[in-house]
Design a protein around this motif. Structure first.
Motif, mmCIF file in Angstrom:
data_model
loop_
_atom_site.group_PDB
_atom_site.id
_atom_site.type_symbol
_atom_site.label_atom_id
_atom_site.label_comp_id
_atom_site.label_asym_id
_atom_site.label_seq_id
_atom_site.Cartn_x
_atom_site.Cartn_y
_atom_site.Cartn_z
ATOM 1 N N UNK A 292 22.302 23.089 -25.716
ATOM 2 C CA UNK A 292 22.747 24.021 -27.155
ATOM 3 C C UNK A 292 21.202 25.348 -26.729
ATOM 4 N N UNK A 293 20.842 25.949 -26.102
ATOM 5 C CA UNK A 293 19.665 26.899 -25.267
ATOM 6 C C UNK A 293 19.990 28.340 -24.720
ATOM 7 N N UNK A 294 19.485 28.991 -25.149
ATOM 8 C CA UNK A 294 19.211 30.477 -24.851
ATOM 9 C C UNK A 294 18.352 31.402 -24.732
ATOM 10 N N UNK A 295 18.007 32.067 -23.743
ATOM 11 C CA UNK A 295 17.658 33.517 -22.851
ATOM 12 C C UNK A 295 17.864 34.248 -24.387
ATOM 13 N N UNK A 296 16.689 35.097 -25.039
ATOM 14 C CA UNK A 296 16.352 36.091 -25.161
ATOM 15 C C UNK A 296 15.954 37.518 -24.060
ATOM 16 N N UNK A 297 16.171 38.167 -25.031
ATOM 17 C CA UNK A 297 15.883 40.359 -24.712
ATOM 18 C C UNK A 297 14.114 39.854 -24.704
ATOM 19 N N UNK A 298 13.698 40.754 -24.308
ATOM 20 C CA UNK A 298 11.354 40.671 -23.912
ATOM 21 C C UNK A 298 11.301 40.710 -25.497
ATOM 22 N N UNK A 299 11.504 41.999 -26.234
ATOM 23 C CA UNK A 299 11.081 42.515 -26.969
ATOM 24 C C UNK A 299 11.466 41.410 -28.297
ATOM 25 N N UNK A 300 12.586 40.413 -28.082
ATOM 26 C CA UNK A 300 12.412 39.145 -28.828
ATOM 27 C C UNK A 300 11.771 38.470 -28.137
ATOM 28 N N UNK A 301 11.025 38.175 -27.579
ATOM 29 C CA UNK A 301 10.586 37.015 -26.709
ATOM 30 C C UNK A 301 9.336 37.526 -26.465
ATOM 31 N N UNK A 302 8.660 37.724 -27.725
ATOM 32 C CA UNK A 302 7.136 38.309 -27.190
ATOM 33 C C UNK A 302 6.090 37.167 -26.383
ATOM 34 N N UNK A 303 5.554 37.037 -25.243
ATOM 35 C CA UNK A 303 4.902 36.289 -25.167
ATOM 36 C C UNK A 303 4.498 34.815 -25.035
ATOM 37 N N UNK A 304 6.347 34.783 -25.304
ATOM 38 C CA UNK A 304 6.864 33.072 -24.840
ATOM 39 C C UNK A 304 6.739 32.329 -26.080
ATOM 40 N N UNK A 305 6.300 32.977 -27.919
ATOM 41 C CA UNK A 305 6.191 33.126 -28.682
ATOM 42 C C UNK A 305 7.275 32.444 -29.771
ATOM 43 N N UNK A 306 8.564 32.677 -29.358
ATOM 44 C CA UNK A 306 9.661 31.660 -29.483
ATOM 45 C C UNK A 306 10.247 30.745 -28.711
ATOM 46 N N UNK A 307 9.424 30.261 -27.769
ATOM 47 C CA UNK A 307 9.386 29.221 -26.574
ATOM 48 C C UNK A 307 10.033 27.717 -27.377
ATOM 49 N N UNK A 308 11.115 26.933 -27.462
ATOM 50 C CA UNK A 308 11.253 25.572 -28.211
ATOM 51 C C UNK A 308 11.526 25.928 -29.833
ATOM 52 N N UNK A 309 11.530 27.562 -30.160
ATOM 53 C CA UNK A 309 11.947 27.477 -31.254
ATOM 54 C C UNK A 309 13.461 27.412 -31.431
#
Length: 219
Positions: A135-152
């Protein structure tokens, strides 16, 4: 209408307005100008301090805060099978964020969907390919600032009230597209949660739809 008749009409309206009964903070000259128990104080109708009334002193009704506007605007456009906007931002994240869920294959050599992982390369968070049973996702660029949500983990809710938690492993590129590196697809929109087939199934959605409105929030 003659000038005299017009002036008479204006004068009549003025007199009627002046003689109208005023409510709280309305204009007045005498107590008779004010409604009910209100009295004239400093040219405005108000409560009588000696009478103990609180007609004008009650708390005003609360005014709801204005809804935040989406200040994210396209930075430019790119043309391939139509003109498509390029974004370097996404809408401001709230506790229940409106979005659109799209379908993506995260496996090596997987089909392109809405997430453009450098020509089908590994996910940007961990440099790995992923099994679509995750159960994995990718987020649009503005919701993924500097990979800060990686693994969240995020919680996704569909309109049918089904929910699923999913791990952020990649970015859905809103800044580039329409080239060989991105399979000649248009740039990702700026409000995308791009999910594996397992995410779609957990939400009870048909992948043939391609794009479905949802909401998401951080876990």
């Amino acid at each position: 209408m003659s000038n005299l008749a017009f002036l008479s009409l204006i004068f009549t309206i003025f007199i009627y307005t002046y003689n109208a009964i005023s409510l709280c903070n309305g204009p007045c000259k005498t107590w008779d100008d004010c409604d009910g128990q209100l009295i004239c104080i400093n040219g405005k109708c108000n409560d009588d301090p000696n009478g103990g009334t609180k007609i004008c002193q009650s708390s005003p009704p609360s005014v709801p805060s204005p809804t935040p506007t989406n200040t994210c605007r396209p930075s430019s456009t790119v043309n391939c099978n139509g003109v498509h906007p390029i974004y370097r931002c996404s809408p401001h994240v709230t506790s229940s964020m409106p979005a659109q869920v799209t379908f993506n294959d995260f496996s090596k050599g997987g089909d392109f969907a809405r997430c453009y992982r450098d020509g089908g390369g590994p996910s940007s968070c961990d440099g790995k390919y992923h099994n679509n049973n995750e159960r994995i996702v990718a987020l649009s660029i503005g919701w993924f600032p500097g990979r800060s949500r990686c693994g969240k983990m995020i919680l996704i809710r569909s309109n049918n009230e089904k929910t699923v938690t999913a791990k952020v492993v990649d970015e859905c590129d809103s800044t580039m597209g329409c080239d060989a590196e991105h399979a000649f697809q248009s740039p990702c929109k700026n409000n995308i949660v791009d999910g594996s087939i397992t995410v779609w199934r957990a939400l009870g959605l048909d992948t043939n739809l391609g794009i479905v409105p949802v909401t998401w929030s951080m876990v």
